[in-house]
Design a protein around this motif. Structure first.
Motif, mmCIF file in Angstrom:
data_model
loop_
_atom_site.group_PDB
_atom_site.id
_atom_site.type_symbol
_atom_site.label_atom_id
_atom_site.label_comp_id
_atom_site.label_asym_id
_atom_site.label_seq_id
_atom_site.Cartn_x
_atom_site.Cartn_y
_atom_site.Cartn_z
ATOM 1 N N TYR A 276 -12.049 -19.794 9.089
ATOM 2 C CA TYR A 276 -13.256 -19.699 8.271
ATOM 3 C C TYR A 276 -13.068 -20.418 6.937
ATOM 4 C CZ TYR A 276 -14.107 -15.897 11.566
ATOM 5 O OH TYR A 276 -14.263 -15.163 12.711
ATOM 6 N N VAL A 277 -13.981 -21.337 6.654
ATOM 7 C CA VAL A 277 -14.103 -21.923 5.320
ATOM 8 C C VAL A 277 -15.441 -21.439 4.777
ATOM 9 C CG1 VAL A 277 -14.281 -24.024 3.947
ATOM 10 C CG2 VAL A 277 -12.714 -23.936 5.901
ATOM 11 N N ILE A 278 -15.390 -20.679 3.695
ATOM 12 C CA ILE A 278 -16.581 -20.009 3.174
ATOM 13 C C ILE A 278 -17.005 -20.675 1.886
ATOM 14 C CG2 ILE A 278 -17.561 -17.774 2.504
ATOM 15 C CD1 ILE A 278 -14.704 -16.740 3.763
ATOM 16 N N SER A 279 -18.273 -21.041 1.826
ATOM 17 C CA SER A 279 -18.819 -21.581 0.596
ATOM 18 C C SER A 279 -19.809 -20.598 0.018
ATOM 19 C CB SER A 279 -19.521 -22.921 0.848
ATOM 20 O OG SER A 279 -20.115 -23.407 -0.343
ATOM 21 N N GLY A 280 -19.753 -20.432 -1.268
ATOM 22 C CA GLY A 280 -20.690 -19.549 -1.955
ATOM 23 C C GLY A 280 -20.743 -19.944 -3.412
ATOM 24 N N ALA A 281 -21.359 -19.117 -4.214
ATOM 25 C CA ALA A 281 -21.452 -19.246 -5.674
ATOM 26 C C ALA A 281 -22.551 -20.192 -6.137
ATOM 27 C CB ALA A 281 -20.117 -19.686 -6.303
ATOM 28 N N ALA A 282 -22.951 -21.167 -5.313
ATOM 29 C CA ALA A 282 -24.000 -22.098 -5.717
ATOM 30 C C ALA A 282 -24.530 -22.800 -4.472
ATOM 31 C CB ALA A 282 -23.447 -23.124 -6.709
ATOM 32 N N PRO A 283 -25.749 -23.361 -4.551
ATOM 33 C CA PRO A 283 -26.301 -24.074 -3.391
ATOM 34 C C PRO A 283 -25.403 -25.222 -2.958
ATOM 35 C CG PRO A 283 -27.996 -23.694 -5.043
ATOM 36 C CD PRO A 283 -26.689 -23.324 -5.680
ATOM 37 N N LEU A 284 -25.436 -25.521 -1.668
ATOM 38 C CA LEU A 284 -24.575 -26.526 -1.082
ATOM 39 C C LEU A 284 -25.399 -27.714 -0.589
ATOM 40 C CD1 LEU A 284 -21.574 -26.990 -0.243
ATOM 41 C CD2 LEU A 284 -22.189 -26.058 1.983
ATOM 42 N N SER A 285 -24.895 -28.895 -0.819
ATOM 43 C CA SER A 285 -25.543 -30.102 -0.320
ATOM 44 C C SER A 285 -25.495 -30.141 1.205
ATOM 45 C CB SER A 285 -24.830 -31.334 -0.889
ATOM 46 O OG SER A 285 -25.078 -32.471 -0.107
ATOM 47 N N GLU A 286 -26.645 -30.353 1.831
ATOM 48 C CA GLU A 286 -26.681 -30.431 3.293
ATOM 49 C C GLU A 286 -25.834 -31.594 3.799
ATOM 50 O OE1 GLU A 286 -29.884 -31.197 6.930
ATOM 51 O OE2 GLU A 286 -30.611 -30.702 4.919
ATOM 52 N N THR A 287 -25.851 -32.711 3.071
ATOM 53 C CA THR A 287 -25.057 -33.876 3.460
ATOM 54 C C THR A 287 -23.571 -33.533 3.482
ATOM 55 O OG1 THR A 287 -26.697 -35.363 2.506
ATOM 56 C CG2 THR A 287 -24.498 -36.267 2.877
ATOM 57 N N ARG A 288 -23.102 -32.840 2.436
ATOM 58 C CA ARG A 288 -21.684 -32.478 2.373
ATOM 59 C C ARG A 288 -21.351 -31.396 3.400
ATOM 60 N NH1 ARG A 288 -19.167 -34.959 -2.052
ATOM 61 N NH2 ARG A 288 -20.561 -36.664 -2.594
ATOM 62 N N LEU A 289 -22.308 -30.543 3.689
ATOM 63 C CA LEU A 289 -22.088 -29.520 4.715
ATOM 64 C C LEU A 289 -21.797 -30.169 6.065
ATOM 65 C CD1 LEU A 289 -22.136 -26.695 5.945
ATOM 66 C CD2 LEU A 289 -24.630 -26.809 5.943
ATOM 67 N N ARG A 290 -22.591 -31.144 6.436
ATOM 68 C CA ARG A 290 -22.349 -31.856 7.701
ATOM 69 C C ARG A 290 -20.958 -32.497 7.705
ATOM 70 N NH1 ARG A 290 -26.876 -33.042 10.856
ATOM 71 N NH2 ARG A 290 -28.868 -32.345 9.993
ATOM 72 N N GLU A 291 -20.603 -33.098 6.588
ATOM 73 C CA GLU A 291 -19.300 -33.749 6.489
ATOM 74 C C GLU A 291 -18.176 -32.723 6.582
ATOM 75 O OE1 GLU A 291 -16.841 -36.684 3.414
ATOM 76 O OE2 GLU A 291 -18.879 -36.002 2.911
ATOM 77 N N ALA A 292 -18.367 -31.548 5.957
ATOM 78 C CA ALA A 292 -17.333 -30.509 5.986
ATOM 79 C C ALA A 292 -17.083 -30.017 7.403
ATOM 80 C CB ALA A 292 -17.744 -29.347 5.084
ATOM 81 N N ILE A 293 -18.138 -29.850 8.173
ATOM 82 C CA ILE A 293 -17.977 -29.409 9.555
ATOM 83 C C ILE A 293 -17.260 -30.469 10.382
ATOM 84 C CG2 ILE A 293 -19.241 -28.789 11.656
ATOM 85 C CD1 ILE A 293 -21.387 -27.564 9.788
ATOM 86 N N GLU A 294 -17.569 -31.721 10.104
ATOM 87 C CA GLU A 294 -16.903 -32.818 10.817
ATOM 88 C C GLU A 294 -15.407 -32.849 10.491
ATOM 89 O OE1 GLU A 294 -16.778 -37.707 10.827
ATOM 90 O OE2 GLU A 294 -18.376 -36.653 9.747
#
Length: 519
Positions: A276-294
């Motif tokens: 699990y990689v958990i992001s929180g504390a502030a909104p996340l860029s959808e573009t970076r989210l896709r990259e993080a999953i990749e």
């Protein structure tokens, strides 16, 4: 319902000889840590600390500092976390306003401790956790002898206060958030229901354990979860540590995640241990989210909560991310923070207290055992955020037909330009997708014609040059004339809090300084 410290003791009973804390060359087992927490608790009681006397910790992520936290909780006194990444003036305000009675501090913060001892009149005593400093004894010399007893401490019930983290929110005024045993129990229940483990958890503690990262690390302890202290926030060292320590669980604020993804060696490390990689504390860029999953694999989670309703209100699991990516009709869910946690309720409410239906935009409100008891000695603010029987988050959101929550913005961040409502979060999502953008903030600035004009402040990735005029033209094409920023400014660094959040109020203040209005 179990008290918070009993979840810690579950981990001790499950695997007493397993390594619990890793801090450089220091290794502490569950049993060793438990014994030390009993001695700390006994020392606090011998010092006259009562069940209503806040005890503060001020230390970076260290094994000793984290152990002191649990010793305070075991004693029954409220734990007051102090973020070392904040400035001394803010931490002085925290300790003064919360009337701290006792302080544990790290020797690296001796200068700050000297000021605190001189300027916080309620402090009875202080202990330096790693060496004698500032005229205070070292922890080891202050501790009572280890006689093997478990001691008798202050009795605490489900709604008694365990911790008083502080938050300034949009107002800038420090408020103490009174979290109970029930708050933490509900948070642990939510987390473990949403994030099961097939291996023993190992958490990398990068963000301060005094805040959100500490809540998440604490939830794995009943499973025998180990915690690896990591004081270096350099993205490259974080990436390397994942493979070195076989990390399963990583909590990262968006700013650090963006730095990790932009690192030139991000694809050269071993991430096979991650669950699990958990992001929180502030909104996340959808573009970076896709990259993080990749990059990291199907292990990414998004969490929505706040200090007043900690750990998990809404959650987007790895499976939900994978499903959204696989189905073009559902990919819009990547912009959501997921669905309702099992032991929490959320809803959307209008300004008159009426609950709204799917697709209707309003304030996100929360109910459940996880919600705070109230603000410390602030009944007026407590009543304001508890209207209509729900906790008011101050966030604007919308829920779709399938129960997915979308956080649009902070209620007080909304920009009214030319009579139209502009939500900065929507604009920021588009800016984040622009090549070379590391982070951004969109605020309203005073304007004679529009009342407020939309301004974007952008921080570029290291070594990247962004053409502000070209970016502004691109945004106008994609967003239209109302939402597109009238001005794009390139700043070397955006101001951030100790938790890594971009300080929009600081940015906004620069535009409104000297005026007799702020809207």
């Amino acid at each position: 319902m179990l008290n918070y410290v009993e979840f810690f003791d579950k981990g001790v009973a499950l695997c007493p000889d397993r390594t619990f804390l890793v801090d450089g060359d220091v290794r502490m087992t569950f049993a060793e840590t438990a014994r030390l927490t009993h001695r700390i608790a006994a020392g606090l009681l011998a010092a006259g600390v009562g069940p209503d006397d806040p005890v503060a910790t001020m230390a970076p992520n260290t094994a000793a500092g984290y152990t002191c936290q649990w010793g305070i909780i075991r004693s029954g006194a409220p734990w007051l976390p102090v973020n070392v990444r904040n400035g001394i003036e803010e931490n002085l305000e925290v300790l003064q306003r919360m009337r701290a009675r006792f302080l544990f501090f790290d020797s690296s913060l001796t200068d700050e401790a000297c000021r605190i001892l001189a300027e916080v009149p309620t402090l009875r005593a202080a202990v330096c956790i790693d060496a004698a400093a500032a005229g205070c004894p070292a922890l080891e010399s202050w501790l009572p002898p280890d006689d093997g007893s478990t001691g008798t401490y202050h009795e605490r019930g489900p709604r008694d206060v365990v911790s008083i983290p502080t938050t300034s929110g949009t107002s800038g005024r420090v408020k103490g958030v009174q979290l109970s045993n029930a708050s933490f129990a509900a948070g642990i229940a939510n987390y473990l229901a949403l994030m099961p483990y097939d291996v023993a958890p190992v958490t990398l503690a990068v963000a301060p354990l005094t805040h959100g990262a500490g809540y998440f690390a604490g939830t794995t302890i009943p499973l025998g979860g180990a915690i690896v202290m990591h004081r270096d926030t350099d993205p490259g060292s974080v990436l390397a540590a994942i493979g070195e320590h076989r990390i399963t669980t990583l909590f990262v604020p968006p700013t650090l995640l963006y730095g990790m993804l932009a690192h030139p060696r991000v694809r050269e490390h071993d991430y096979s241990s991650l669950r699990y990689v958990i992001s929180g504390a502030a909104p996340l860029s959808e573009t970076r989210l896709r990259e993080a999953i990749e990059v990291f694999g199907p292990v990414f989670c998004q969490n929505y909560s706040q200090t007043e309703a900690p750990v998990t209100v809404a959650f987007m699991t790895p499976r939900q991310h994978v499903e959204a990516l696989a189905d073009p009709a559902s990919e819009g869910r990547l912009r959501s923070v997921g669905t309702e946690a099992p032991f929490a309720r959320f809803a959307i409410m209008d300004d008159d207290g009426a609950l709204l239906g799917p697709g209707e935009r309003g304030e996100i409100v929360v109910r459940g055992e996880l919600v705070m008891n109230g603000y410390f000695e602030d009944p007026e603010q407590t009543a304001a955020v508890s209207a209509h029987g729900w906790h008011h988050t101050g966030d604007v959101g919308v829920v779709d037909d399938d129960g997915y929550l979308y956080v649009v913005d902070r209620k007080k961040d909304m920009i009214i330009s030319g009579g139209f409502n502009v939500y900065p979060g929507e604009v920021e999502q588009v800016i984040w997708s622009h090549p070379g953008v590391l982070d951004c903030a969109v605020v309203g600035a005073p304007d004679e014609k529009w009342g407020e004009r939309v301004v974007a402040v952008v921080e570029a990735e290291e070594g990247v040059e962004i053409d502000a005029a070209a970016l502004r033209r691109s945004l106008r094409e994609r967003l239209g004339g109302v939402k597109a920023p009238k001005e794009v400014l390139l700043w070397e660094r955006l101001p951030r809090s100790g938790n890594g959040k971009v300080l929009k109020r600081e940015i906004r203040r620069r535009f409104w300084q000297g005026l007799d209005r702020s809207i």
